[in-house]
Design a protein around this motif. Structure first.
Motif, PDB file in Angstrom:
ATOM      1  N   GLN A   4       0.715  -1.490  -0.213  1.00  0.00           N
ATOM      2  CA  GLN A   4       0.406  -0.161  -0.002  1.00  0.00           C
ATOM      3  C   GLN A   4       0.952   1.098   0.094  1.00  0.00           C
ATOM      4  O   GLN A   4       0.405   2.341  -0.435  1.00  0.00           O
ATOM      5  CB  GLN A   4      -1.145  -0.162   1.600  1.00  0.00           C
ATOM      6  CG  GLN A   4      -0.294  -0.337   2.675  1.00  0.00           C
ATOM      7  CD  GLN A   4      -0.111   0.865   3.598  1.00  0.00           C
ATOM      8  OE1 GLN A   4      -1.276   1.456   3.390  1.00  0.00           O
ATOM      9  NE2 GLN A   4       0.359   1.203   4.480  1.00  0.00           N
ATOM     10  N   HIS A   5       2.408   0.786   0.361  1.00  0.00           N
ATOM     11  CA  HIS A   5       2.743   2.250   0.557  1.00  0.00           C
ATOM     12  C   HIS A   5       3.244   2.498  -1.116  1.00  0.00           C
ATOM     13  O   HIS A   5       2.923   1.497  -1.319  1.00  0.00           O
ATOM     14  CB  HIS A   5       4.034   2.075   1.552  1.00  0.00           C
ATOM     15  CG  HIS A   5       4.502   3.489   2.122  1.00  0.00           C
ATOM     16  ND1 HIS A   5       4.654   4.882   1.522  1.00  0.00           N
ATOM     17  CD2 HIS A   5       6.099   3.157   2.697  1.00  0.00           C
ATOM     18  CE1 HIS A   5       4.953   5.729   2.224  1.00  0.00           C
ATOM     19  NE2 HIS A   5       6.322   5.031   2.700  1.00  0.00           N
ATOM     20  N   TYR A   6       3.998   4.167  -1.116  1.00  0.00           N
ATOM     21  CA  TYR A   6       4.456   4.266  -2.508  1.00  0.00           C
ATOM     22  C   TYR A   6       5.911   3.796  -2.410  1.00  0.00           C
ATOM     23  O   TYR A   6       6.660   3.891  -3.259  1.00  0.00           O
ATOM     24  CB  TYR A   6       5.046   5.758  -2.476  1.00  0.00           C
ATOM     25  CG  TYR A   6       6.171   6.909  -1.305  1.00  0.00           C
ATOM     26  CD1 TYR A   6       7.303   6.390  -1.130  1.00  0.00           C
ATOM     27  CD2 TYR A   6       5.346   7.304  -0.866  1.00  0.00           C
ATOM     28  CE1 TYR A   6       8.116   6.896  -0.527  1.00  0.00           C
ATOM     29  CE2 TYR A   6       6.059   8.429   0.732  1.00  0.00           C
ATOM     30  CZ  TYR A   6       7.504   7.914   0.580  1.00  0.00           C
ATOM     31  OH  TYR A   6       8.514   8.012   1.733  1.00  0.00           O
ATOM     32  N   THR A  41       3.489  -1.370  -6.253  1.00  0.00           N
ATOM     33  CA  THR A  41       3.544  -0.131  -4.827  1.00  0.00           C
ATOM     34  C   THR A  41       2.233   0.267  -5.190  1.00  0.00           C
ATOM     35  O   THR A  41       1.398   0.649  -6.505  1.00  0.00           O
ATOM     36  CB  THR A  41       4.750   0.658  -4.398  1.00  0.00           C
ATOM     37  OG1 THR A  41       4.919   1.337  -5.654  1.00  0.00           O
ATOM     38  CG2 THR A  41       5.522  -0.060  -3.916  1.00  0.00           C
ATOM     39  N   TYR A  42       2.567   1.789  -3.839  1.00  0.00           N
ATOM     40  CA  TYR A  42       0.963   1.666  -3.968  1.00  0.00           C
ATOM     41  C   TYR A  42      -0.699   1.229  -4.124  1.00  0.00           C
ATOM     42  O   TYR A  42      -1.541   1.897  -5.254  1.00  0.00           O
ATOM     43  CB  TYR A  42       0.755   3.644  -4.959  1.00  0.00           C
ATOM     44  CG  TYR A  42       1.621   4.773  -5.394  1.00  0.00           C
ATOM     45  CD1 TYR A  42       0.999   5.637  -4.189  1.00  0.00           C
ATOM     46  CD2 TYR A  42       2.731   4.468  -5.588  1.00  0.00           C
ATOM     47  CE1 TYR A  42       2.460   6.440  -4.307  1.00  0.00           C
ATOM     48  CE2 TYR A  42       3.737   5.842  -5.698  1.00  0.00           C
ATOM     49  CZ  TYR A  42       3.401   6.489  -5.138  1.00  0.00           C
ATOM     50  OH  TYR A  42       4.057   7.842  -4.792  1.00  0.00           O
ATOM     51  N   LYS A  54      -3.111  -0.844  -2.175  1.00  0.00           N
ATOM     52  CA  LYS A  54      -3.733  -0.935  -1.482  1.00  0.00           C
ATOM     53  C   LYS A  54      -4.660  -1.828  -1.005  1.00  0.00           C
ATOM     54  O   LYS A  54      -5.857  -2.117  -2.446  1.00  0.00           O
ATOM     55  CB  LYS A  54      -4.347   0.113  -0.533  1.00  0.00           C
ATOM     56  CG  LYS A  54      -4.796  -0.011   0.603  1.00  0.00           C
ATOM     57  CD  LYS A  54      -5.026   0.959   1.066  1.00  0.00           C
ATOM     58  CE  LYS A  54      -6.028   0.079   3.276  1.00  0.00           C
ATOM     59  NZ  LYS A  54      -5.606   1.418   4.547  1.00  0.00           N
TER      60      LYS A  54
END
Ligand code: FAD
Length: 507
Positions: free
Chosen positions: A22-24, A232-233, A235
């Motif tokens: 979920q993080h960048y 990434t990104y 979620k």
């Protein structure tokens, strides 16, 4: 680390794995971030057992294809400021023992008995770890062996075990000076959790050359080589369950990815309270089981940038642990009752001093990080606000807490006053925002005696197709999460298929 390890090993075994983060950036607590020309790590200050060809080192070498290098810290890797006294831990088993005896000359017998207990820890931890990966039948068959390995001290409270060895409260405080590494002070922690940390760092602390983000960077190619990818990104909002077994995931943007095998490294609380459909979580009993575990404590972080190199500023390759006195539990209680009481522990780390490559990436600068406990409840009212936009009162609280922690730094290193170019403060809401931990918990589940007894904290769940990995399955720490990845894979593919790979890793 748990998710990436599982994905990398499965990839090596011929599976194609899709990692959703979920993080960048990838890596979870092993990621680093840059701001204002500086770079900090968020959850890796030092790793033990990588200075020789240990199981841990061989596993890192395997995952990173030998690309991850390690820089040793100073021989004095941890320094403990206990009230107005100073003690320390030095690298090497004999050196550690002799150094303790130098500090506590009347306690030779107690120190030797303690060292003998640590000697037994390796076996106890292996028994614990293997037990997590075994089938029900195997566990039943191995029960007498596991019980024997985990007998006595390992099931008791740390303070009780150490009090049987010595009455010297400063010696107990020194032996427990790293309690922040697993988040429980000695009158609460099981001796097994204490011994795991003590043993892990017995031969000193090491830092990943190039910064902690090198871990993800060196592992991801293994996943990609097999046709997998790390997004990434990305979620995950829900795990989809159809006809009693997993059928895929639904992403935050509503997009659905169908698959019949999901490995969750988002922590058991997230998995069973938020990701799994409520009726499945209740029917399977996992939602009820969550009441038998609690989140670990939350923390504040201060990320500091200085003009001048670590060498010019005289920054040490030694972690500082600063305590108001030798009764750690009393200090925690006082702080939890009144957050304006002295911080029960302030940990200071000097990453740019530990990383020989930092100067190449950020010439002429240095960094320091401070970590201290923080009650999550104090920040809860801003939980629904967006990161960076939580308002003036939140910023004012952060600033007040940051200033208190900066004063602790200046108290120990007064020459740094006036040299700080930049600093920022993270709160438990940052851990929630960037890592997904609901109550900003630092180490996933609290390492209590109760937690260690939870038989359901294992890779295989009762929901077909759903597996768990990461720190909640085994223990906290980068190595704990990495070994959880190994155990998860072993549970999934079976010992027979893992055999040749393990022989390759541990040759
Ligand atoms: C301040 C601090 C200092 C530490 N220092 C050390 C140290 O010096 N040495 C050491 O060994 N250990 C240290 N640790 C502990 C160590 O970093 C962790 O135990 C370990 O990295 C945990 O790995 P994990 O894979 O279990 O979990 P994580 O690293 O938390 O990974 C879980 C991942 O899941 C992602 N995620 C969560 N929910 C979702 C979702 N719905 N969809 C998609 N992705 C999701 C998160 O963003 C995260 O990337 C420290 C931890 C902290 C907080």
């Amino acid at each position: 680390m748990g998710g990436l390890t599982t994905a990398a090993i499965l990839s090596d075994l011929g599976r194609k794995v899709c990692v959703l983060e979920q993080h960048y950036t990838a890596g979870g607590f092993t990621h680093s971030y840059e701001r204002a020309g500086y770079e900090w790590d968020v959850g890796v200050h030092y790793i033990g057992e990588v200075g020789a060809a240990t199981r841990t080192r061989k596993m890192f070498d395997y995952l990173s294809n030998g690309q991850l290098e390690w820089a040793p810290m100073a021989d004095e890797y941890d320094r403990f400021y206990v009230g107005d006294k100073v003690f320390n831990a030095v690298a090497g088993k004999d050196e550690f023992r002799n150094n303790l005896i130098r500090q506590f000359p009347n306690e030779t017998q107690a120190i030797d008995l303690y060292m003998r207990l640590l000697d037994r820890t390796g076996d106890a931890l292996s028994a614990f770890g293997m037990g997590r990966g075994m089938s029900k039948l195997q566990r039943f068959a191995m029960k007498p062996w596991t019980a024997w390995k985990l007998r006595g001290a390992f099931r008791r409270i740390t303070y009780d075990v150490l009090s049987d060895l010595t009455d010297d409260q400063d010696l107990i405080a020194t032996l427990c000076g790293q309690w922040g590494d697993m988040g429980m002070p000695p009158r609460r922690s099981p001796f097994m959790a204490h011994a795991m940390i003590a043993r892990h760092y017995l031969y000193g602390g090491y830092y990943p050359v190039g910064g902690s983000w090198r871990m993800a960077e060196t592992i991801i190619p293994k996943i990609q080589a097999a046709g997998g990818e790390v997004f990434t990104y990305a979620k995950v909002e829900k795990i989809l369950v159809e006809n009693g077994r997993v059928a895929g995931v639904e992403m935050k943007d509503g997009h659905r990815i169908r698959c019949d095998c999901i490995i969750s490294s988002a922590g058991v609380d997230n998995t069973f309270s938020h990701l799994l459909p409520e009726d499945v979580a209740i029917k399977s009993g996992y939602r009820q089981r969550l009441t038998s575990v609690t989140p670990s404590m939350a923390h504040l972080g201060v990320y500091i940038g200085l003009k001048g190199t670590a060498e010019e500023l005289g920054l040490p390759k030694t972690n500082f642990w600063i305590y108001p006195g030798n009764n750690y539990d009393k200090a925690v209680d006082a702080f939890m009752d009144n957050p304006d009481a002295p911080f029960p522990v302030v940990y200071i780390s000097f990453p740019s001093a530990k990383d020989p490559d930092y100067e190449n990436r950020h010439p002429g600068t240095a960094t320091i990080e401070i970590v201290a406990p923080a009650p999550y409840e104090r920040f809860e009212k801003w939980r629904e606000e967006t990161w960076g936009k939580r308002g003036d009162d939140y910023e004012a609280l952060k600033e007040a807490l940051g200033s208190r922690l900066m004063e602790t730094l200046y108290d120990k290193l007064p020459h740094l006053r006036g040299k700080v170019d930049y600093y920022e403060v993270s709160t438990p809401l940052s851990t929630n925002w960037f890592g997904g931990y609901q109550r900003g918990e630092l180490y996933g589940l609290e390492h209590s005696q109760q937690r260690l007894k939870q038989d359901w904290l294992r890779p295989k769940t009762t929901i077909p197709g759903l597996w768990l990995t990461g720190q909640d399955v085994l223990t906290a720490g980068v190595t704990g999460a990495m070994m959880a990845g190994l155990i998860t894979t072993m549970s999934m593919v079976g010992a027979r298929k893992m055999g040749p790979l393990l022989r390759r890793i541990y040759a």
